[in-house]
Design a protein around this motif. Sequence first.
Motif, PDB file in Angstrom:
ATOM      1  N   VAL A 117       1.067  10.388   0.133  1.00 15.91           N
ATOM      2  CA  VAL A 117       2.064   9.874   1.136  1.00 15.91           C
ATOM      3  C   VAL A 117       3.356   9.365   0.211  1.00 15.91           C
ATOM      4  N   VAL A 118       4.701   9.455   0.420  1.00 20.27           N
ATOM      5  CA  VAL A 118       5.749   8.923  -0.308  1.00 20.27           C
ATOM      6  C   VAL A 118       5.783   7.758   0.377  1.00 20.27           C
ATOM      7  N   PRO A 119       6.202   6.568  -0.797  1.00 20.50           N
ATOM      8  CA  PRO A 119       6.312   4.909   0.070  1.00 20.50           C
ATOM      9  C   PRO A 119       7.453   5.542   0.610  1.00 20.50           C
ATOM     10  N   GLY A 120       8.864   5.642   0.816  1.00 23.32           N
ATOM     11  CA  GLY A 120       8.675   5.319   2.113  1.00 23.32           C
ATOM     12  C   GLY A 120       8.798   5.529   3.146  1.00 23.32           C
ATOM     13  N   ALA A 121       7.109   6.319   3.327  1.00 29.02           N
ATOM     14  CA  ALA A 121       6.840   6.415   4.984  1.00 29.02           C
ATOM     15  C   ALA A 121       5.722   5.507   4.628  1.00 29.02           C
ATOM     16  N   ARG A 122       5.403   4.702   3.900  1.00 25.80           N
ATOM     17  CA  ARG A 122       4.202   3.648   3.939  1.00 25.80           C
ATOM     18  C   ARG A 122       4.103   2.822   5.437  1.00 25.80           C
ATOM     19  N   GLY A 123       3.676   2.822   5.769  1.00 26.88           N
ATOM     20  CA  GLY A 123       3.652   1.664   7.638  1.00 26.88           C
ATOM     21  C   GLY A 123       3.591   2.519   8.149  1.00 26.88           C
ATOM     22  N   SER A 124       3.814   3.776   8.790  1.00 27.29           N
ATOM     23  CA  SER A 124       3.845   4.820   9.408  1.00 27.29           C
ATOM     24  C   SER A 124       2.917   5.242  10.189  1.00 27.29           C
ATOM     25  N   GLY A 125       2.199   5.314   9.234  1.00 34.11           N
ATOM     26  CA  GLY A 125       0.796   6.138   9.789  1.00 34.11           C
ATOM     27  C   GLY A 125       0.374   7.323   9.394  1.00 34.11           C
ATOM     28  N   ALA A 126       1.779   7.715   8.426  1.00 34.20           N
ATOM     29  CA  ALA A 126       1.140   9.223   7.385  1.00 34.20           C
ATOM     30  C   ALA A 126      -0.086   8.971   7.104  1.00 34.20           C
TER      31      ALA A 126
END
Length: 303
Positions: free
Chosen positions: A228-237
Amino acid sequence: MSLLASGRPRPSDGTAPVVQLSQGLAIALVAAALGYALHHLPFLEDHAMLSAALSVAAAGVAAVALGAVAVPSRRRLLPVVVFAPGRTSPVQPLERRDIDFCVALHREALGHGFFVELGDRFMRAYYRTFLDSPHAVAIKTDVGGQAVGFLVGATRARAHRRWTLRHRGATLALLAAAGLVGHPRVAVRFVRTRLARYLRTWRRHRVNESAQRSVVAPDPAVLTHVAVVPGARGSGAGQQLVEAFTDHARRAGADRALLTTLAGEGGAGGFYERLGWRKSGVHTTADGHRVEEWTFALEVAIP
């Protein structure tokens, strides 16, 4: 789960000319070897001009074809870093147009693996096996139409391996060999750490394919790669992808799912533990990396 550290292209380290020179020399050696071999074929031993011309032409075509595969593509698509304060969209199947994204993210986030060193062409063909195999899962999640993560794995690991060897084995072997041309250190490490094991696997597949199909032991699912790309961390991806994979594996009849991740801070053991996975072992890979093995028990879905 591994995360991308940067979405920007890396600056050149100045080694490209050296790599190109070594690749050119390797291709020239291949052409010379092929020419010599063809020259000694029974129907070319008369040293006639036509025979010699055919020999040189065949060697040249083969060497150029190998070079076209071996020289890495200059076009490398790196994923864009996106910021995702909310949740991502529902998990979707990977498409062929997503393969470049997967390869680029794999190279950045999972670069410790050996397959990365075989080149992007090999990696693209490798990822296509997960899209095409009936025993595999290839999924992604996105934010606003921008892919931010992917997962590939096998719902039936042994069946997927047999399918890959039968339908893509020759192609992957050729691309791997081409990827090693011009990279002597990688080639030596491959011969030392993997060649014998791969040959044993190939022979077992050729000799015992029918017997393996009759094995009644449960075929476990294997989560092969997730990033997962770092900008999506915390999004639940990442959680969405892993839970979607276990759902696929459960419906396919697997009794458990397996994965490996780097041990220590570089790995994702804590993430999998929070999702209910259980650490089942630790070992050292052929490249000297310490990895942890994790297992997730599946309740087989009843239709």
